[in-house]
Design a protein around this motif. Structure first.
Motif, PDB file in Angstrom:
ATOM      1  N   GLY A 153       0.402  -1.146   0.070  1.00 19.58           N
ATOM      2  CA  GLY A 153       0.252  -0.026   0.530  1.00 19.58           C
ATOM      3  C   GLY A 153       0.701   1.112  -0.090  1.00 19.58           C
ATOM      4  N   SER A 154       1.697   1.298  -0.042  1.00 22.52           N
ATOM      5  CA  SER A 154       2.806   2.497  -0.126  1.00 22.52           C
ATOM      6  C   SER A 154       3.180   2.789  -1.627  1.00 22.52           C
ATOM      7  CB  SER A 154       3.890   1.876   0.389  1.00 22.52           C
ATOM      8  OG  SER A 154       3.850   1.455   2.070  1.00 22.52           O
ATOM      9  N   CYS A 155       3.627   2.284  -2.634  1.00 22.27           N
ATOM     10  CA  CYS A 155       4.051   2.682  -4.419  1.00 22.27           C
ATOM     11  C   CYS A 155       2.865   3.873  -4.585  1.00 22.27           C
ATOM     12  CB  CYS A 155       4.949   1.457  -4.892  1.00 22.27           C
ATOM     13  SG  CYS A 155       3.702   0.328  -5.093  1.00 22.27           S
ATOM     14  N   GLY A 156       1.515   3.162  -4.739  1.00 26.88           N
ATOM     15  CA  GLY A 156       0.387   3.290  -5.614  1.00 26.88           C
ATOM     16  C   GLY A 156       0.605   2.069  -6.960  1.00 26.88           C
ATOM     17  N   ALA A 157       1.294   1.165  -7.632  1.00 26.56           N
ATOM     18  CA  ALA A 157       1.525   0.643  -8.625  1.00 26.56           C
ATOM     19  C   ALA A 157       0.451  -0.174  -8.601  1.00 26.56           C
ATOM     20  CB  ALA A 157       2.543   0.139  -8.097  1.00 26.56           C
ATOM     21  N   CYS A 158       0.147  -0.804  -8.273  1.00 26.85           N
ATOM     22  CA  CYS A 158      -1.643  -1.214  -8.132  1.00 26.85           C
ATOM     23  C   CYS A 158      -2.872  -0.410  -8.169  1.00 26.85           C
ATOM     24  CB  CYS A 158      -1.770  -2.546  -7.428  1.00 26.85           C
ATOM     25  SG  CYS A 158      -2.282  -2.348  -5.429  1.00 26.85           S
ATOM     26  N   ARG A 159      -2.757   0.522  -8.146  1.00 23.05           N
ATOM     27  CA  ARG A 159      -3.798   2.181  -7.940  1.00 23.05           C
ATOM     28  C   ARG A 159      -4.685   1.660  -8.905  1.00 23.05           C
ATOM     29  NH1 ARG A 159      -4.269   6.953 -11.043  1.00 23.05           N
ATOM     30  NH2 ARG A 159      -5.538   8.150  -9.506  1.00 23.05           N
ATOM     31  N   LYS A 160      -6.036   0.959  -9.112  1.00 20.62           N
ATOM     32  CA  LYS A 160      -7.339   1.264  -9.646  1.00 20.62           C
ATOM     33  C   LYS A 160      -8.549   1.710  -9.321  1.00 20.62           C
ATOM     34  CE  LYS A 160      -5.265  -1.354 -12.670  1.00 20.62           C
ATOM     35  NZ  LYS A 160      -5.160  -0.824 -13.926  1.00 20.62           N
ATOM     36  N   LYS A 161      -9.402   2.472 -10.330  1.00 18.48           N
ATOM     37  CA  LYS A 161     -10.760   2.706  -9.296  1.00 18.48           C
ATOM     38  C   LYS A 161     -12.166   2.054  -9.298  1.00 18.48           C
ATOM     39  CE  LYS A 161     -13.591   7.164 -11.193  1.00 18.48           C
ATOM     40  NZ  LYS A 161     -13.602   7.606 -11.074  1.00 18.48           N
ATOM     41  N   LYS A 162     -12.544   1.401  -8.087  1.00 15.82           N
ATOM     42  CA  LYS A 162     -13.279   0.704  -7.930  1.00 15.82           C
ATOM     43  C   LYS A 162     -14.623   1.593  -8.098  1.00 15.82           C
ATOM     44  CE  LYS A 162     -14.872   0.843  -3.529  1.00 15.82           C
ATOM     45  NZ  LYS A 162     -16.073   1.972  -3.448  1.00 15.82           N
ATOM     46  N   LEU A 163     -15.703   0.915  -9.153  1.00 14.52           N
ATOM     47  CA  LEU A 163     -16.607   1.443  -9.881  1.00 14.52           C
ATOM     48  C   LEU A 163     -18.275   0.997  -8.702  1.00 14.52           C
ATOM     49  CD1 LEU A 163     -15.977   0.110 -13.460  1.00 14.52           C
ATOM     50  CD2 LEU A 163     -15.462   2.419 -12.051  1.00 14.52           C
ATOM     51  N   GLU A 164     -17.952   0.592  -8.744  1.00 20.78           N
ATOM     52  CA  GLU A 164     -19.407  -0.253  -7.669  1.00 20.78           C
ATOM     53  C   GLU A 164     -18.679  -1.038  -6.309  1.00 20.78           C
ATOM     54  OE1 GLU A 164     -22.359  -2.233  -9.059  1.00 20.78           O
ATOM     55  OE2 GLU A 164     -22.016  -1.004 -11.031  1.00 20.78           O
ATOM     56  N   GLY A 165     -19.584  -0.766  -4.720  1.00 18.16           N
ATOM     57  CA  GLY A 165     -19.065  -1.723  -4.238  1.00 18.16           C
ATOM     58  C   GLY A 165     -18.156  -1.420  -3.148  1.00 18.16           C
ATOM     59  N   SER A 166     -17.784  -1.875  -1.499  1.00 19.87           N
ATOM     60  CA  SER A 166     -17.148  -1.876  -0.671  1.00 19.87           C
ATOM     61  C   SER A 166     -16.189  -2.371  -0.748  1.00 19.87           C
ATOM     62  CB  SER A 166     -18.201  -1.930   0.464  1.00 19.87           C
ATOM     63  OG  SER A 166     -19.140  -1.067   0.502  1.00 19.87           O
ATOM     64  N   THR A 213      -4.936  -2.101  -4.783  1.00 20.83           N
ATOM     65  CA  THR A 213      -6.287  -3.344  -4.838  1.00 20.83           C
ATOM     66  C   THR A 213      -5.352  -4.187  -3.982  1.00 20.83           C
ATOM     67  OG1 THR A 213      -4.396  -4.046  -7.430  1.00 20.83           O
ATOM     68  CG2 THR A 213      -6.733  -3.123  -6.707  1.00 20.83           C
ATOM     69  N   CYS A 214      -3.707  -4.234  -3.455  1.00 15.95           N
ATOM     70  CA  CYS A 214      -3.047  -5.007  -2.706  1.00 15.95           C
ATOM     71  C   CYS A 214      -3.215  -5.182  -1.268  1.00 15.95           C
ATOM     72  CB  CYS A 214      -1.382  -4.476  -2.904  1.00 15.95           C
ATOM     73  SG  CYS A 214      -0.665  -2.855  -2.271  1.00 15.95           S
ATOM     74  N   ILE A 215      -4.061  -3.924  -1.284  1.00 21.15           N
ATOM     75  CA  ILE A 215      -4.234  -4.253   0.234  1.00 21.15           C
ATOM     76  C   ILE A 215      -5.777  -4.127   1.044  1.00 21.15           C
ATOM     77  CG2 ILE A 215      -2.122  -3.169   1.483  1.00 21.15           C
ATOM     78  CD1 ILE A 215      -3.680  -0.730   1.819  1.00 21.15           C
ATOM     79  N   SER A 216      -6.576  -4.244  -0.452  1.00 20.31           N
ATOM     80  CA  SER A 216      -8.425  -3.908   0.078  1.00 20.31           C
ATOM     81  C   SER A 216      -8.392  -5.423  -0.303  1.00 20.31           C
ATOM     82  CB  SER A 216      -7.993  -2.878  -1.541  1.00 20.31           C
ATOM     83  OG  SER A 216      -7.975  -3.621  -2.957  1.00 20.31           O
ATOM     84  N   TYR A 217      -9.641  -6.389   0.690  1.00 13.17           N
ATOM     85  CA  TYR A 217     -10.590  -6.816   0.850  1.00 13.17           C
ATOM     86  C   TYR A 217     -11.676  -6.419   0.005  1.00 13.17           C
ATOM     87  CZ  TYR A 217      -6.198  -9.109   2.757  1.00 13.17           C
ATOM     88  OH  TYR A 217      -5.092  -9.480   3.520  1.00 13.17           O
ATOM     89  N   PRO A 218     -12.487  -7.412  -0.661  1.00 11.73           N
ATOM     90  CA  PRO A 218     -13.761  -7.120  -1.674  1.00 11.73           C
ATOM     91  C   PRO A 218     -14.587  -7.905   0.390  1.00 11.73           C
ATOM     92  CG  PRO A 218     -12.695  -9.299  -2.256  1.00 11.73           C
ATOM     93  CD  PRO A 218     -11.951  -8.263  -1.742  1.00 11.73           C
ATOM     94  N   VAL A 219     -16.175  -6.819  -0.058  1.00  8.73           N
ATOM     95  CA  VAL A 219     -16.719  -6.748   0.741  1.00  8.73           C
ATOM     96  C   VAL A 219     -18.097  -6.634  -0.396  1.00  8.73           C
ATOM     97  CG1 VAL A 219     -17.971  -5.573   2.576  1.00  8.73           C
ATOM     98  CG2 VAL A 219     -15.952  -6.017   2.481  1.00  8.73           C
ATOM     99  N   GLY A 220     -19.060  -8.077  -0.194  1.00  9.11           N
ATOM    100  CA  GLY A 220     -19.767  -8.285  -1.586  1.00  9.11           C
ATOM    101  C   GLY A 220     -19.589  -8.385  -2.474  1.00  9.11           C
TER     102      GLY A 220
END
Length: 543
Positions: free
Chosen positions: A494-507, A530-537
């Motif tokens: 979560g430090s470099c931003g290489a995996c940065r993506k836009k979340k269009l829907e959800g949590s 996306t490297c440190i985020s977990y999908p909810v629903g």
């Protein structure tokens, strides 16, 4: 003009003759030393990187020893460092094992000094002067119109490759077209490379200082650790083997919160090992260049004396600046090379010996993960106020218990570093996320995430047209990789931003991790790491 004969006793049958023209060089001087950009390069460990200089002053030539480690002799007599000695024909100067004989001195009437050339024309752009390549040529661009690089992707050209040690090189870049580099001392950049047909991003701490803005430097060790998606050492070794003067490539940045501006203080304690020295060098160069009222203790641990990166420069800094205290320890004895400083690894006794007032200092630590874990545990065990503790890794993030309390840095008003920092950077916008996000090989350490609860989810990757049912402990990045959805990554912390993506829907849930590479504006626009985020629903990702 000076004519010299260079005698090397190890090669008695080879006599090197050359001419030096200080009057044609910037500041009317020619440097002598082991450093590759010196006018006279003497390749020997007995010679300092910038050992001495020949220069022209008041129509006479002089030699000065630049606080070299081995000293210099003029006609057999030891000379004092930083003293100007006039030279004449037949003088002999001894530097290490080399003997320089002044065979001829001449002053051509048609030659002009740097200052005379400037004064003899009304148009600065007409002046043609030989000068070091890390300066923008005077005939190329009006200095008053040079643009500044503060963020984003740019094209650069490698101007010079400098051997720091037997397995460490510094790569010096200039912008193409010319541009001034602006960043915070301690930050990192990301190189965008193509290796074996594959696009690879790799990040390195910036080792140069923004107080010298015409060039940008990174210092790279061969066979460096890399993230799991790239074979160990691939990028670092490729740089060593392929990047030369004239090579062109792309980079982006700067990024990183491990820097002086975000954590200002008047009393500093730098603790580094191996190539973790690079961001510390950027910070130190900045502080000394800007004459900031800061007190620095700089501790570095190396395997052996030959592995000490920037050794000569650090020794000069320590000799010239009373507020800069240098302490180096080595962990492996070296046959035939005596070492009169500390021997062994960092422990509580050594730390207190190095910095008896460590409780009053803001600490920056960078190096291999075991070294940083040791430094962290020592300080914590000595009741150090951990809110003054800053740590950065140049490899994959290590798993360790979180720093408690969370490291929030103190600020200083009116004293020390802060005034100088704000003065130069008043017109620079706050660091924003880059269009081409870097992957950071110099990334802050993260604590392990909480064990996830049962999480039934569906992830839709909108661009790839794939929808995946999910019930496990994987991050969104890991799910993408296992389903052949390409998302750039590097630090996975979560430090470099290489995996940065836009979340269009959800949590999503970051659990115990903090998305350091996201600005508040990014979050409001829906971007996630996306490297440190977990999908909810059910979650829809623009990937």
């Amino acid at each position: 003009m000076l004519k010299l004969r260079v005698i090397d006793p190890q090669q008695p049958n080879e006599l090197k003759e050359l001419e030096l023209r200080p009057e044609e060089m910037l500041q009317n001087q020619c440097l002598v030393g082991r450093f590759p950009n010196c006018s006279l390069v003497l390749d020997s460990s007995e010679v300092s990187r910038m050992h001495g200089k020949f220069f022209l002053k008041d129509n006479d030539y002089y030699f000065t020893d630049l606080v070299s480690s081995g000293g210099s002799r003029l006609n057999g007599e030891v000379i004092q460092a930083q003293q100007d000695y006039p030279i004449k024909t037949s003088d002999m100067i001894q530097i290490g094992r080399f003997i320089l004989v002044i065979s001829d001195i001449s002053f051509g009437s048609s030659q002009k000094t740097f200052v005379e050339a400037i004064n003899s024309t009304t148009d600065l752009k007409q002046v043609q002067i030989k000068q070091p390549k890390d300066y923008i040529p005077l005939g190329t661009i009006d200095p008053g119109n040079i643009q500044r690089w503060t963020k984003g992707e740019i094209n650069v050209e490698c101007l010079q490759v400098i051997d720091e040690t037997h397995d460490v090189k510094t790569f010096r870049f200039v912008a193409d077209p010319p541009m001034l580099f602006t960043y915070k001392p301690g930050q990192f950049l990301t190189l965008h490379l193509k290796i074996n047909g594959e696009e690879v991003d790799r990040s390195y701490s910036i080792s140069s200082t923004p107080s010298r803005p015409h060039s940008l430097e990174i210092t790279v060790k061969r066979v460096a650790a890399a993230s799991s998606d790239v074979p160990p050492g691939l990028v670092s070794n490729w740089l060593h083997d392929n990047i030369k003067a004239g090579s062109k490539l792309k980079l982006s940045g700067p990024m990183g919160k491990f820097n002086l501006f975000d954590h200002p203080a008047q009393k500093l304690f730098f603790i580094s090992a191996g190539s973790g020295i690079t961001p510390m060098m950027s910070m130190s160069r900045w502080i000394l260049d800007t004459m900031s009222d800061c007190d620095i203790i700089f501790y570095h641990c190396a395997r052996s004396p030959k592995d000490i990166i920037y050794r000569s420069e650090l020794e000069i800094m320590s000799a010239r600046y009373p507020n800069f205290k240098l302490v180096v320890s080595t962990t492996r004895p070296e046959l035939g090379n005596s070492w009169l400083s500390l021997i062994g690894r960092l422990d509580a006794a050594m730390l207190q010996l190095i910095a008896p007032d460590f409780q009053e200092r803001t600490v920056f630590v960078c190096g291999p993960n075991p070294f940083m874990e040791t430094a962290h545990d020592i300080l914590e065990g000595l009741d150090f106020p951990m809110e003054q503790y800053n740590e950065e890794s140049f490899g994959a993030p290590r798993k360790k218990k979180p720093v408690s309390p969370t490291a929030k840095q103190s600020t200083t008003n009116g004293n020390g570093l802060v005034g100088g920092l704000k003065g130069m950077f008043n017109n620079i916008p706050e660091q924003q996320h880059l269009d081409s996000p870097p992957d950071n090989s110099s990334t802050p350490v993260k604590s392990p995430p909480k064990p996830p609860a049962s999480n039934k989810a569906t992830i839709n990757f909108s661009k790839s047209g794939k929808e995946v049912n999910f019930n496990g402990e994987e991050t969104i990045l890991e799910i993408a990789e296992s389903n052949d959805v390409k998302i750039k990554s590097n630090c996975r912390a979560g430090s470099c931003g290489a995996c940065r993506k836009k979340k269009l829907e959800g949590s999503i849930d970051y659990r115990d991790n903090e998305p350091d590479a996201l600005e508040e504006e990014d979050k409001q626009m829906g971007f996630i790491l996306t490297c440190i985020s977990y999908p909810v629903g059910r979650v829809v990702i623009d990937a």
